[in-house]
Motif scaffolding. Sequence first.
Motif, PDB file in Angstrom:
ATOM      1  N   PHE A  48      -1.750   5.779  -6.312  1.00 31.67           N
ATOM      2  CA  PHE A  48      -2.891   4.884  -6.501  1.00 31.67           C
ATOM      3  C   PHE A  48      -3.605   4.641  -5.187  1.00 31.67           C
ATOM      4  O   PHE A  48      -2.987   4.604  -4.115  1.00 31.67           O
ATOM      5  N   HIS A  49      -4.921   4.441  -5.274  1.00 25.88           N
ATOM      6  CA  HIS A  49      -5.713   3.986  -4.134  1.00 25.88           C
ATOM      7  C   HIS A  49      -5.905   2.485  -4.284  1.00 25.88           C
ATOM      8  O   HIS A  49      -6.133   1.987  -5.386  1.00 25.88           O
ATOM      9  N   SER A  50      -5.824   1.749  -3.161  1.00 26.36           N
ATOM     10  CA  SER A  50      -5.841   0.294  -3.256  1.00 26.36           C
ATOM     11  C   SER A  50      -6.900  -0.308  -2.353  1.00 26.36           C
ATOM     12  O   SER A  50      -7.288   0.275  -1.333  1.00 26.36           O
ATOM     13  N   THR A  51      -7.352  -1.476  -2.762  1.00 30.15           N
ATOM     14  CA  THR A  51      -8.218  -2.331  -1.948  1.00 30.15           C
ATOM     15  C   THR A  51      -7.558  -3.699  -1.850  1.00 30.15           C
ATOM     16  O   THR A  51      -6.600  -3.991  -2.582  1.00 30.15           O
ATOM     17  N   GLN A  91       0.825  -1.204   0.000  1.00 27.89           N
ATOM     18  CA  GLN A  91       0.000   0.000   0.000  1.00 27.89           C
ATOM     19  C   GLN A  91       0.862   1.258   0.000  1.00 27.89           C
ATOM     20  O   GLN A  91       0.510   2.255  -0.634  1.00 27.89           O
ATOM     21  N   GLN A 140      -7.868   5.349 -10.977  1.00 28.55           N
ATOM     22  CA  GLN A 140      -8.398   3.996 -11.078  1.00 28.55           C
ATOM     23  C   GLN A 140      -7.893   3.157  -9.906  1.00 28.55           C
ATOM     24  O   GLN A 140      -6.703   3.211  -9.567  1.00 28.55           O
ATOM     25  N   PRO A 141      -8.753   2.354  -9.272  1.00 30.95           N
ATOM     26  CA  PRO A 141      -8.327   1.582  -8.102  1.00 30.95           C
ATOM     27  C   PRO A 141      -7.455   0.397  -8.492  1.00 30.95           C
ATOM     28  O   PRO A 141      -7.573  -0.153  -9.587  1.00 30.95           O
ATOM     29  N   VAL A 142      -6.601  -0.001  -7.557  1.00 31.45           N
ATOM     30  CA  VAL A 142      -5.758  -1.178  -7.711  1.00 31.45           C
ATOM     31  C   VAL A 142      -6.111  -2.154  -6.598  1.00 31.45           C
ATOM     32  O   VAL A 142      -6.149  -1.774  -5.421  1.00 31.45           O
ATOM     33  N   SER A 143      -6.392  -3.392  -6.948  1.00 35.81           N
ATOM     34  CA  SER A 143      -6.755  -4.408  -5.956  1.00 35.81           C
ATOM     35  C   SER A 143      -5.536  -5.264  -5.643  1.00 35.81           C
ATOM     36  O   SER A 143      -4.900  -5.804  -6.555  1.00 35.81           O
ATOM     37  N   ASP A 192       0.651   4.126  -2.715  1.00 39.52           N
ATOM     38  CA  ASP A 192       0.399   5.513  -2.306  1.00 39.52           C
ATOM     39  C   ASP A 192       1.474   6.446  -2.838  1.00 39.52           C
ATOM     40  O   ASP A 192       1.189   7.590  -3.221  1.00 39.52           O
ATOM     41  N   LYS A 237      -4.317   7.377 -12.373  1.00 40.21           N
ATOM     42  CA  LYS A 237      -4.131   7.279 -10.928  1.00 40.21           C
ATOM     43  C   LYS A 237      -5.442   7.206 -10.175  1.00 40.21           C
ATOM     44  O   LYS A 237      -5.478   6.712  -9.038  1.00 40.21           O
ATOM     45  N   SER A 244      -1.333  -8.124  -8.108  1.00 35.15           N
ATOM     46  CA  SER A 244      -2.306  -7.034  -8.146  1.00 35.15           C
ATOM     47  C   SER A 244      -3.121  -7.136  -9.417  1.00 35.15           C
ATOM     48  O   SER A 244      -2.718  -7.772 -10.393  1.00 35.15           O
TER      49      SER A 244
END
Length: 688
Positions: free
Chosen positions: A449-452, A441, A481-484, A445, A479, A469
């Motif tokens: 990127f925002h992550s789940t 994370q 767009q979420p990243v899992s 960051d 940026k 990922s």
Amino acid sequence: MSDPVAGTLVDNRYAVTSRLARGGMSTVYLAVDQRLDREVALKVLHPHLAADENFLGRLGREAKAAARLSHPHVVGVLDQGNDGNTAYLVMEYIKGHTLRDLLRERVALTPRLALALIDPVVEGLAAAHAAGFIHRDVKPENVLIADDGRIKIGDFGLARAVTSSTSTGALIGTVAYISPELVLGKPADARSDVYAVGIMLYEMLTGRQPFEGEVPIQVAYQHVNDVVGPPSDLVPRLAGEVDELVQWCTANDPENRPVDGNALLQELRHIRTNLTDAELDLQPPAAAAAAGLHQTEVLGRAGNPTTLMPPSRPAAPAYPPRQYRQAEANPTEQVAYHQRPGLTLPDDDDAGSGWSPPPPRLGKRAQRKVDRESEKLRAAAAATPVRTLREGNPHRRGLVWVVILILAALLATGAGWFFGMGPGAAAAVPAVANKTVAQAQQLLDTVGFHSTTSDVFDDDVPTGLVVGSEPAAGTEIRKFQPVSLLVSKGPQLFPLPDLTHGNLDDAKMALNGAGMALGTVTEKFDDQAAAGSVLSQDPAAGTPARHGTPVGITVSKGPQPLPVPSVVGKKGDDAVAAIEAAGLTAKVAPDRVFDRNVPEGAVVSQTPADGTLTRGGSVTLTLSKGPKMVAVPSFIGKQAAEAEQALKKLGFEVRRNNILGGFFGTVRDQSPVNREVPEGSVVTITVV
């Protein structure tokens, strides 16, 4: 029929669920990626081709080439590898149906639906052409329509990178959609895909293919020598723009087609936005949609029908890309291009004959464009005032323009910041595999990127660490767009199956079905279990284990063979004891026999005499009654030769004792005489 791959675990990762389709080089299966817990399509090369290094190299090139192509309307390639004799390619699984299924159901489509379905296909091809790839096998079977409405073109298995070395004369693709240049063995490029799109659009509009025949070579011949007619021949009142689009794509000469998918996409969307609702919703005639193309029969001189190829149709005007764009920009050039070919103007001598050349003929689409341009000019002329009715304040107008320019500059600056350095900027997803969630994370960051997080099972990555990922590392996204993050839950454990109720083959099938491996196989004798049956397993049934765990099994070799001891000559009780000591069962025959050499009560013979038996096997013993008693008659006074012959016939051994040389040959004395003695005894005769 059973499939040997269905139900197996490929490369200790892909659990094959069922077979989806079978092609000329491979079979496609539905499988579950147990590492990422998702359904995938597994393309397995046929076994007789997997041993061919050329095919394996081709499969590897397919994977590398197709994996570089990432587009919403192209089926993605996820992985490639070999598992023993199994060569495979892992692709994105699209749950739904194909365009072929839709055409089987509806036969023909309205122009609105046909153009809407072909649009994402052309967009996907445009992306492929821009990246340097050609498909070579565009057909309805390769257009996948997902249940959620997504449309993708699949099976870039025949695609090859378009480089300076890409030039093949091989006939690759489906004959109904193959371009003339491929039939002739000429190099293929993006325009070959455009040709196939035109054939496919013709079929979608009319419900039939433009060329058909009893054998593929007849269809290939028509692709080269005939011209695709306008779809309006079968669908009356079809818009002329659609006719021209189909014939532009299917021109025999590649130079007369759109240069690539992007050029075709622009014209396709232009036509869709300019057709009326009535033209878009035109229903194709049921008869034209359902009818099949039959061969043409021509009567010979004798009246017998002769089967011929379908007759060639005259070529319709086709726009080469450059001339077409010029015609769009200048209607007069378009008119000149549409002038009827082969028209001969009259000589000066005919000037007074009253004949005048017919006006140049326009296509429907071209005529409408000229009409629209003329209407725009008339509207602009009508909207332009002759003089200014109100002069206004020039300083105020200048201030307004200053404000507009400032706002435009601010908007441009904001957009530049947003897409250049702000949340809309593009960045590559960093590699986060084998890191803790906090470390991953922090890396995301740092990039912006925002992550789940989501938990997945993984056999290799320890619990709590990141497996990977989505999108994968190295993928460029915006940026915002979420990243899992895929976090490992450790290996998924499954109970081991019970293998002790069948033979070795049953155990192998059970292990494959459970995703386990066969460990050491030990054999041992067992008097109760049949040969080949499983006696035990290690670890035991029900033990939790990860996929791929080897399970050792012990297999029965059947009852142990025991040697049969020889007891001939032994007393009966001793012989029985020896047989039973060897693990066998002794049986004494009820009838005894005479034997001159074996004393009474001893074993004369046994069955079997030697070899091996399993434990508890039976050995039959025959006991002796001793020698047979025979009466010895007197031969005194008889000739010695006669006496010897008679005694030997009775089973005696004769011993002769001569006196004075036995000159007369007469028996003077004999011992024993006139009594019973054992058979084979010695009888002595004295001869004078």
